[in-house]
Design a protein around this motif. Sequence first.
Motif, mmCIF file in Angstrom:
data_model
loop_
_atom_site.group_PDB
_atom_site.id
_atom_site.type_symbol
_atom_site.label_atom_id
_atom_site.label_comp_id
_atom_site.label_asym_id
_atom_site.label_seq_id
_atom_site.Cartn_x
_atom_site.Cartn_y
_atom_site.Cartn_z
ATOM 1 N N PHE A 21 64.769 -48.688 46.591
ATOM 2 C CA PHE A 21 63.832 -48.405 47.664
ATOM 3 C C PHE A 21 63.042 -47.148 47.306
ATOM 4 C CE2 PHE A 21 67.448 -50.557 49.760
ATOM 5 C CZ PHE A 21 66.778 -51.688 50.213
ATOM 6 N N PHE A 22 61.716 -47.219 47.404
ATOM 7 C CA PHE A 22 60.845 -46.131 46.984
ATOM 8 C C PHE A 22 59.832 -45.822 48.083
ATOM 9 C CE2 PHE A 22 58.608 -49.950 46.120
ATOM 10 C CZ PHE A 22 57.269 -49.656 46.280
ATOM 11 N N ARG A 68 63.245 -38.550 52.024
ATOM 12 C CA ARG A 68 63.551 -37.418 51.134
ATOM 13 C C ARG A 68 63.686 -37.827 49.678
ATOM 14 N NH1 ARG A 68 68.614 -34.857 53.509
ATOM 15 N NH2 ARG A 68 68.671 -34.009 51.424
ATOM 16 N N GLU A 69 64.159 -39.059 49.434
ATOM 17 C CA GLU A 69 64.419 -39.466 48.060
ATOM 18 C C GLU A 69 64.505 -40.977 47.948
ATOM 19 O OE1 GLU A 69 68.089 -37.452 47.277
ATOM 20 O OE2 GLU A 69 69.271 -38.826 48.503
ATOM 21 N N MET A 70 64.318 -41.466 46.724
ATOM 22 C CA MET A 70 64.488 -42.895 46.495
ATOM 23 C C MET A 70 65.944 -43.256 46.754
ATOM 24 S SD MET A 70 64.499 -43.463 42.408
ATOM 25 C CE MET A 70 65.623 -42.587 41.332
ATOM 26 N N ARG A 71 66.187 -44.506 47.059
ATOM 27 C CA ARG A 71 67.544 -44.982 47.331
ATOM 28 C C ARG A 71 67.808 -46.214 46.478
ATOM 29 N NH1 ARG A 71 70.362 -41.290 49.829
ATOM 30 N NH2 ARG A 71 71.854 -42.938 50.205
ATOM 31 N N PHE A 72 69.046 -46.379 46.054
ATOM 32 C CA PHE A 72 69.459 -47.547 45.282
ATOM 33 C C PHE A 72 70.680 -48.124 45.967
ATOM 34 C CE2 PHE A 72 71.659 -49.329 41.399
ATOM 35 C CZ PHE A 72 70.809 -50.405 41.253
ATOM 36 N N LEU A 73 70.625 -49.402 46.282
ATOM 37 C CA LEU A 73 71.694 -50.083 47.005
ATOM 38 C C LEU A 73 72.099 -51.330 46.252
ATOM 39 C CD1 LEU A 73 73.404 -50.503 49.649
ATOM 40 C CD2 LEU A 73 71.429 -51.768 50.527
ATOM 41 N N LEU A 74 73.397 -51.460 45.985
ATOM 42 C CA LEU A 74 73.925 -52.666 45.357
ATOM 43 C C LEU A 74 74.493 -53.588 46.432
ATOM 44 C CD1 LEU A 74 75.583 -51.080 42.212
ATOM 45 C CD2 LEU A 74 73.603 -52.608 42.260
ATOM 46 N N SER A 75 74.581 -54.864 46.126
ATOM 47 C CA SER A 75 75.023 -55.842 47.118
ATOM 48 C C SER A 75 76.460 -55.626 47.580
ATOM 49 C CB SER A 75 74.852 -57.266 46.582
ATOM 50 O OG SER A 75 75.600 -57.427 45.398
ATOM 51 N N GLY A 77 77.508 -52.851 48.592
ATOM 52 C CA GLY A 77 77.437 -51.766 49.567
ATOM 53 C C GLY A 77 77.340 -50.377 48.974
ATOM 54 N N ARG A 78 77.535 -50.234 47.669
ATOM 55 C CA ARG A 78 77.394 -48.912 47.055
ATOM 56 C C ARG A 78 75.941 -48.494 47.112
ATOM 57 N NH1 ARG A 78 79.281 -49.508 41.253
ATOM 58 N NH2 ARG A 78 78.759 -51.669 41.673
ATOM 59 N N GLN A 79 75.709 -47.268 47.578
ATOM 60 C CA GLN A 79 74.349 -46.766 47.621
ATOM 61 C C GLN A 79 74.306 -45.339 47.108
ATOM 62 O OE1 GLN A 79 72.510 -45.383 51.411
ATOM 63 N NE2 GLN A 79 74.107 -46.650 52.362
ATOM 64 N N SER A 80 73.159 -44.992 46.586
ATOM 65 C CA SER A 80 72.960 -43.641 46.074
ATOM 66 C C SER A 80 71.504 -43.262 46.279
ATOM 67 C CB SER A 80 73.352 -43.563 44.598
ATOM 68 O OG SER A 80 72.691 -44.563 43.851
ATOM 69 N N GLY A 81 71.247 -41.972 46.186
ATOM 70 C CA GLY A 81 69.883 -41.487 46.373
ATOM 71 C C GLY A 81 69.535 -40.429 45.350
ATOM 72 N N TYR A 116 65.518 -33.351 40.274
ATOM 73 C CA TYR A 116 64.984 -34.427 41.104
ATOM 74 C C TYR A 116 64.403 -33.859 42.398
ATOM 75 C CZ TYR A 116 64.325 -38.622 43.782
ATOM 76 O OH TYR A 116 63.750 -39.617 44.542
ATOM 77 N N ARG A 117 65.147 -32.966 43.045
ATOM 78 C CA ARG A 117 64.658 -32.373 44.308
ATOM 79 C C ARG A 117 63.342 -31.632 44.098
ATOM 80 N NH1 ARG A 117 70.277 -31.648 45.368
ATOM 81 N NH2 ARG A 117 70.246 -29.627 44.339
ATOM 82 N N ARG A 118 63.221 -30.924 42.984
ATOM 83 C CA ARG A 118 61.981 -30.193 42.691
ATOM 84 C C ARG A 118 60.809 -31.157 42.514
ATOM 85 N NH1 ARG A 118 62.616 -24.706 40.611
ATOM 86 N NH2 ARG A 118 64.808 -24.158 40.771
ATOM 87 N N ILE A 119 61.037 -32.227 41.777
ATOM 88 C CA ILE A 119 59.976 -33.220 41.566
ATOM 89 C C ILE A 119 59.636 -33.908 42.891
ATOM 90 C CG2 ILE A 119 59.442 -35.449 40.492
ATOM 91 C CD1 ILE A 119 61.104 -34.417 38.053
ATOM 92 N N ALA A 120 60.643 -34.310 43.644
ATOM 93 C CA ALA A 120 60.412 -35.002 44.917
ATOM 94 C C ALA A 120 59.644 -34.125 45.900
ATOM 95 C CB ALA A 120 61.737 -35.443 45.531
#
Length: 139
Positions: A21-22, A68-75, A77-81, A116-120
């Motif tokens: 998600f972007f 705040r940041e992109m998100r990645f979600l796997l089917s 249920g694991r998610q990260s940002g 990442y936070r600096r770029i975002a």
Amino acid sequence: MISLTSEFTDGKGRHARGWLFFDAECKFCTRIARWLAPILKRRGLAVAPLQDPRVGVLLGLTRFELMREMRFLLSDGRQSGGADAAVALAREIWWARPLVWVAQLPGMMGLLRDGYRRIAARRSCAATMCPATQVSPRA
């Protein structure tokens, strides 16, 4: 466990095994998402904008947290940002795995997250005011 089957399809009725998600209002983010989309599609992954109203509900995040940041979600249920999402994506792409190896070095995840936070915070947004630069509404 979250079932993406009932929440998202890839636009052609097929179900992805994960989603990136972007921020679709950010030109920089959109450019990267467009570049990654075919690479991810070959691996059964898809991209979608954070602005889709279903995303906040699916991830259990407020709009402010989402933007705040992109998100990645796997089917499963694991998610990260943010930087963690970038490393999770790197696990899925063979030529990006050196990022995973670098992230395992002592202290590197902290540096990656900070970078990442600096770029975002400085990304160029098409919106009038980028949500990443707004102060969190904490009382």
